[in-house]
Design an enzyme around this catalytic site. Structure first.
Site, PDB file in Angstrom:
ATOM      1  N   HIS A 418       0.832  -1.208   0.000  1.00  0.00           N
ATOM      2  CA  HIS A 418       0.000   0.000   0.000  1.00  0.00           C
ATOM      3  C   HIS A 418       0.867   1.258   0.000  1.00  0.00           C
ATOM      4  O   HIS A 418       0.656   2.180  -0.801  1.00  0.00           O
ATOM      5  CB  HIS A 418      -0.920  -0.012   1.224  1.00  0.00           C
ATOM      6  CG  HIS A 418      -1.939   1.089   1.226  1.00  0.00           C
ATOM      7  ND1 HIS A 418      -3.219   0.914   0.763  1.00  0.00           N
ATOM      8  CD2 HIS A 418      -1.864   2.384   1.626  1.00  0.00           C
ATOM      9  CE1 HIS A 418      -3.892   2.031   0.875  1.00  0.00           C
ATOM     10  NE2 HIS A 418      -3.089   2.957   1.392  1.00  0.00           N
ATOM     11  N   GLU A 419       1.855   1.290   0.889  1.00  0.00           N
ATOM     12  CA  GLU A 419       2.692   2.490   0.990  1.00  0.00           C
ATOM     13  C   GLU A 419       3.599   2.644  -0.227  1.00  0.00           C
ATOM     14  O   GLU A 419       3.870   3.771  -0.663  1.00  0.00           O
ATOM     15  CB  GLU A 419       3.526   2.440   2.276  1.00  0.00           C
ATOM     16  CG  GLU A 419       2.720   2.220   3.560  1.00  0.00           C
ATOM     17  CD  GLU A 419       1.517   3.150   3.688  1.00  0.00           C
ATOM     18  OE1 GLU A 419       1.580   4.295   3.201  1.00  0.00           O
ATOM     19  OE2 GLU A 419       0.500   2.730   4.269  1.00  0.00           O
ATOM     20  N   HIS A 422       1.717   4.134  -3.156  1.00  0.00           N
ATOM     21  CA  HIS A 422       1.555   5.584  -3.018  1.00  0.00           C
ATOM     22  C   HIS A 422       2.730   6.360  -3.612  1.00  0.00           C
ATOM     23  O   HIS A 422       2.594   7.550  -3.912  1.00  0.00           O
ATOM     24  CB  HIS A 422       1.431   5.952  -1.540  1.00  0.00           C
ATOM     25  CG  HIS A 422       0.033   5.967  -1.030  1.00  0.00           C
ATOM     26  ND1 HIS A 422      -0.980   6.671  -1.638  1.00  0.00           N
ATOM     27  CD2 HIS A 422      -0.527   5.373   0.068  1.00  0.00           C
ATOM     28  CE1 HIS A 422      -2.105   6.506  -0.955  1.00  0.00           C
ATOM     29  NE2 HIS A 422      -1.861   5.724   0.076  1.00  0.00           N
TER      30      HIS A 422
END
Length: 1011
Positions: A418-419, A422
């Site tokens: 997820h990070e 980003h």
């Protein structure tokens, strides 16, 4: 400031005697009397500051007319000044012939005026991490005038501005001309806005440099640059970390704090030589701080264009390990020395995920290095800082590849994915404004699934993730008052509402639907075009639609007459989602398909008069030639169609619409089709794709709950589960069946339903091993919903295992880490339900020990699982159970005997089935000990709300509703109680409404089957 901390020279020296005295005055509570001053200064200089400091703004520091104004915390952004503000400015200008003066105003716009754009920030900070936890700072903002203006407006929060040090001059590249003087400042303190008023106008095209000196607070913060304490190898240490999203960069430095206002950054950081500073970019050079032994200044390389919220800084004594990607990108993982050797799995996963994302996007990672920092905090969140990802806990990051459970490895993989996603979606390409944050969070959620599946393709828990979360968000999004993906943000205090499951999971579900509409190949090409066209810039959703639209038309996967913007705006700008009903026309090969908004409101009329119609991509397959691999759109239902006729469809065969549930909608059928599907499931369920089996269960039970399908039909669909071995359908089925079980509590039908559910689970439970209390086996994690339900239904082996695990947890807190988070909740709940006061009190003490909000909320939920108390038990009053814990928290309980007598008296007065009155322990705690509990919770309104909701989870009688109403009326002055009580009342009344309508139907269905 402590005497042993050296002061920096010249450009750092904002901490003058006048500012020092001024800060003390600023921190002084308004109610402090002169006699209180000595004690107050002792407290301040002793570094025992309030963990939630009042915010202030200082004015006129060089004369005797000192003005101190409360600077109240609030969220972000303004535009041209309204007339009332202009009038205040004129009055201030005429009354202040010398020196800067702040005029406090209100009524400024929520957004900054579109008159300036930042080009570059030079930021110099000196955080006193080991001192009084303040930070001296100086920022130079290079600004370009976009429209002629007479003011410069920027954001400030929780800091002191030294007004006489504010300077405006010509910036680099300025075409020339007079720079007007700053005459005074306007401050809309509620919106964190300061506007420097100029004596003349500056024309478009001018370049200016605004320099501001300030002092910021780094203690007790939840954003900006913040200090925290931790222990490493037995030594107490301190560090500085950062978290700026969405509007907290203004706590770290004055800035134009809106995401689309990107600029480059030069960061200079003063630190002691025994610590290390890490930021977005690699270190450029370090020089001694002249005249200050033991101090140095780190200068970092200039960043690319990025948003203010992305500026990251960590100053710490953490250790690190180095590794590189195949392309030579240097990566470091930072952690406590005692945990740094537990990073092998994270290293492996990071390399695999980065490689996948670079290949998918056809864009290499855009910065020259990457740091992952395990901040030793107690939180469940992480932040995607560009080039510096912060995990605000090291519990989930530290593990060995083979030494921990698959659940922990899965969780870390998804969090890291997820990070990392980003870094492209959110950092490289940024939503223009927070109203479209789904362009960042939705894509990061979508790709944390896609990248994790690529990394762990054999792990069902990961591969089933997209549909599991789809069912979760479909349920949440069926509320009548849910919000759309795109919300016009006009008030800064509403911005946190955007960071919810709608933006994350509905956003991901819409993206998943688009991937199938366009085909994966075309979708990827369109996404690559979008990223390359807008890298280092900001976007709105129309930019995304344009790139995908062009790719679809170019590659022939989207009809030329269709426009994605028209189609997708119905999904992002309308609340909720549709349900289609497929009604086959007798003796024909066609059907009528209807669409309407799907809501669950138990048949109460809605005042919503909006035209809720969508562009719906219809896909289907049938009994005669089942093809569940083709998810291409067969037909579009337009947003002008309330119904349409579709053909050809096979006669006398079942059909399934929404193949693999790739579309974000529910499907209902005529009764004949439901019966054909149920027969197929009972005869050979594997003919139907596992994703559609899960869909049929979820849709049927939710449609019945909404009154759109007979409960007999929905329950008939569940009967095939006795033959089901796959996890995904069990997740869907047990979720809906658990809800029915909770609605039937304390009714005669509760026992028969439990027998039915246990009968369904017999084949599955026979394969589960409940005899290993030291470790949850992989099969438990695979069938986590079934295990939860088995414990709730009283399965003896499941209860034994939960109690054993909970007992181990009480003895060693680390032992619970290997249990899946979702299963952990049922372990806690089951042990508390079947345990005693020791189990409940341990959860209560854990609540006050932890700072992790998500974990605290879990504990509040499970404390509501305390078993009902029988009047015939000795010593089982609320006080007997929790009195010791209350005394440990400094609370003195009433005499137990007196309250036990009152408890029994109420039981006799109220009466209930079998002459017994049962009260949940947590509810007794609330009603009898509220003042004491409230004093322990402090001002945590969210915790109060959660506790009320948890304690009333099983409320389902008119008597309980009356008790809840009385409690609400007695505490109308407590917002958390009001919100929690109103939600609990809504839930309880919905339960009563459901029983009035459906109880008889469900009871009859069970009786007909011998239960």
């Amino acid at each position: 400031m402590r005497d042993d901390l050296p002061l920096p020279p010249v450009w750092w020296r904002l901490w003058t005697e006048r500012v020092n005295l001024f800060l003390l005055l600023l921190l002084l509570p308004a109610s402090t009397s002169c006699s209180d001053l000595p004690d107050y200064f002792d407290k301040l200089l002793g570094l025992s500051m309030d963990p939630h400091p009042v915010l202030f703004y200082a004015t006129n520091t060089n004369n005797n007319n000192i003005t101190i104004t409360d600077y109240t915390p609030s969220p972000p952004p303004p535009r041209p000044l309204p007339p009332a503000v202009e009038a205040a400015a004129a009055a201030a200008n005429s009354s202040s012939p010398s020196g800067l003066k702040l005029v406090e105003v209100s009524g400024m716009d929520d957004r900054l005026p579109e008159t300036m754009r930042p080009l570059h920030y030079t930021i110099r900070v000196h955080p006193f991490i080991h001192g009084n936890e303040t930070m001296n700072g100086l920022v130079e903002m290079e600004l370009e005038v976009v429209r002629t203006t007479a003011n410069i407006t920027f954001h400030v929060s929780q800091m002191i501005i030294v007004e006489d040090d504010i300077k405006l001059e010509a910036g680099e590249g300025d075409p020339g001309g007079t720079v007007p003087r700053i005459t005074h400042l306007l401050g809309d303190l509620e919106k964190n806005i300061v506007s420097a008023q100029l004596e003349g106008k500056v024309e478009a095209g001018r370049r200016l440099r605004l320099t501001v000196s300030y002092v910021a607070f780094i203690s007790g913060q939840e954003g900006g640059f913040f200090a925290l304490n931790y222990t490493d190898e037995g030594v107490e240490r301190k560090m500085l970390a950062s978290l700026h999203q969405p509007w907290d960069a203004r706590k770290a430095f004055p800035c134009l704090d809106e995401p689309h206002l990107k600029a480059t950054f030069d960061l200079h950081v003063a630190r002691t030589i025994n610590m290390t500073a890490v930021s977005n970019m690699p270190l450029s050079h370090t020089i001694p701080l002249i005249g200050e032994p033991g101090w140095v200044v780190d200068t970092f390389q200039r960043t690319p264009l990025m948003s203010t919220y992305n500026l990251m800084l960590v100053v710490s004594s953490l250790h690190h390990v180095n590794f590189t990607t195949d392309t030579g990108l240097p990566i470091r993982i930072w952690a406590r020395g005692e945990k740094i050797n537990q990073t092998s799995f994270l290293q492996r996963v990071t390399l695999g995920l980065l490689t996948f994302l670079e290949d998918y996007t056809d864009l290499p990672f855009s910065l020259p290095k990457l740091d992952l920092v395990a901040v030793p905090a107690d939180s469940s969140v992480a932040f995607e800082g560009w080039g510096l990802i912060q995990f605000y806990t090291d519990r989930k990051m530290m593990m060995e590849a083979e030494g921990d459970t698959q659940y922990l490895r899965n969780s870390l993989t998804i969090l890291t994915a997820h990070e990392l996603a980003h870094q492209w979606f959110g950092n490289l390409v940024t939503p223009h404004w927070w109203s479209e944050v789904w362009l960042s969070e939705g894509f990061a959620t979508y790709f944390h699934h896609v990248a994790s599946i690529n990394e762990l393709p054999q792990v069902e828990w990961v591969t089933e993730g997209p549909q599991t979360l789809l069912h979760m968000i479909l349920k949440q999004d069926s509320h009548p008052h849910t919000l759309p993906l795109e919300i016009p943000i006009t008030q800064t205090n509403s911005m946190r509402d955007i960071f919810d499951n709608i933006g994350y999971h509905k956003g991901a579900a819409i993206i998943r639907m688009l991937n199938h509409v366009l085909t994966p190949h075309t979708f990827r090409n369109g996404l690559r075009q979008y990223l390359k066209a807008h890298q280092y810039g900001s976007v709105s959703q129309r930019d995304l639609w344009q790139s995908l639209n062009e790719a679809g038309h170019r590659e022939g996967t989207l009809s030329p007459h269709l426009d994605l913007s028209t189609i997708m705006n119905t999904w992002t700008r309308k609340a909720g989602y549709p349900v289609i009903k497929v009604v086959k026309i007798p003796r024909s090969n066609s059907a009528t398909v209807y669409q309407e908004r799907f809501t669950v409101n138990l048949h109460k009329k809605s005042n919503d008069r909006h035209n809720h119609k969508w562009w719906i991509p219809l896909t289907f397959t049938s009994q005669g030639s089942p093809d569940f691999n083709n998810t291409r759109v067969w037909l579009w239902m337009r947003d002008t169609d309330s119904h349409m006729r579709v053909h050809p469809l096979p006669k006398n065969q079942w059909v399934i619409f929404n193949v693999q549930q790739t579309g974000y909608y529910r499907v209902n059928y005529d009764l004949h089709n439901w019966r054909l599907l149920t027969q197929q499931l009972l005869i050979n369920h594997t003919v139907i794709h596992v994703a559609n089996r899960a869909q049929l269960l979820d849709d049927a039970l939710q449609l019945a709950l909404a009154g759109q399908l007979d409960y007999r039909v929905a329950l008939d669909v569940t009967s095939y589960l006795a033959r089901e071995e796959e996890n995904l359908p069990w997740k869907s089925g047990t979720k809906g069946l658990e809800h029915i079980e909770s609605l039937l509590k304390k009714t005669p039908a509760s026992g028969p339903l439990k027998k039915y559910l246990l009968a369904l689970m017999v084949p599955l439970l026979s394969n589960l091993k409940f005899d290993t209390p030291k470790e949850i086996t992989e099969i438990h994690t695979k069938h986590i919903k079934a295990v939860k339900l088995a414990c709730r239904l009283g399965h003896e082996d499941c209860i034994h295992l939960a109690i054993s695990l909970y007992s181990q947890w009480m003895q060693n807190r680390e032992s619970i880490e290997g249990v899946a988070l979702e299963l952990r909740e049922v372990v806690y709940c089951t042990a508390i339900t079947h345990g005693g006061s020791a189990e409940w009190n341990f959860a209560w003490s854990e609540y006050f020990r932890s700072n992790d909000k998500q974990y605290k909320h879990l504990l509040l939920r499970v404390m509501g699982c305390a078993r009902d108390i029988d009047q015939e038990e000795e010593g089982t009053s609320v006080e007997a159970s929790v009195g010791g814990q209350l005394r440990d928290q400094g609370v003195v309980a009433e005499q137990e005997g007196q309250e036990e007598g009152q408890h029994k008296e109420r039981q006799q007065e109220e009466g209930q089935e079998k002459g017994k009155q049962q009260h949940r322990l947590a509810w007794n705690l609330l009603t009898k000990e509220w003042d004491r509990v409230a004093s322990m919770l402090g001002e945590d309104e969210e915790a109060m709300e959660m506790l009320v909701m948890s304690a009333t989870e099983s409320f389902s009688t008119h008597q309980e509703v009356d008790e809840l109403v009385q409690f609400l009326e007695a505490h109308r002055d407590v917002p958390g109680v009001v919100k929690g009580s109103e939600l609990a009342l809504h839930r309880a009344t919905q339960t009563l409404d459901w029983r009035e309508r459906y109880y008889g139907v469900v009871r009859e269905w069970l009786q007909e089957r011998g239960y």
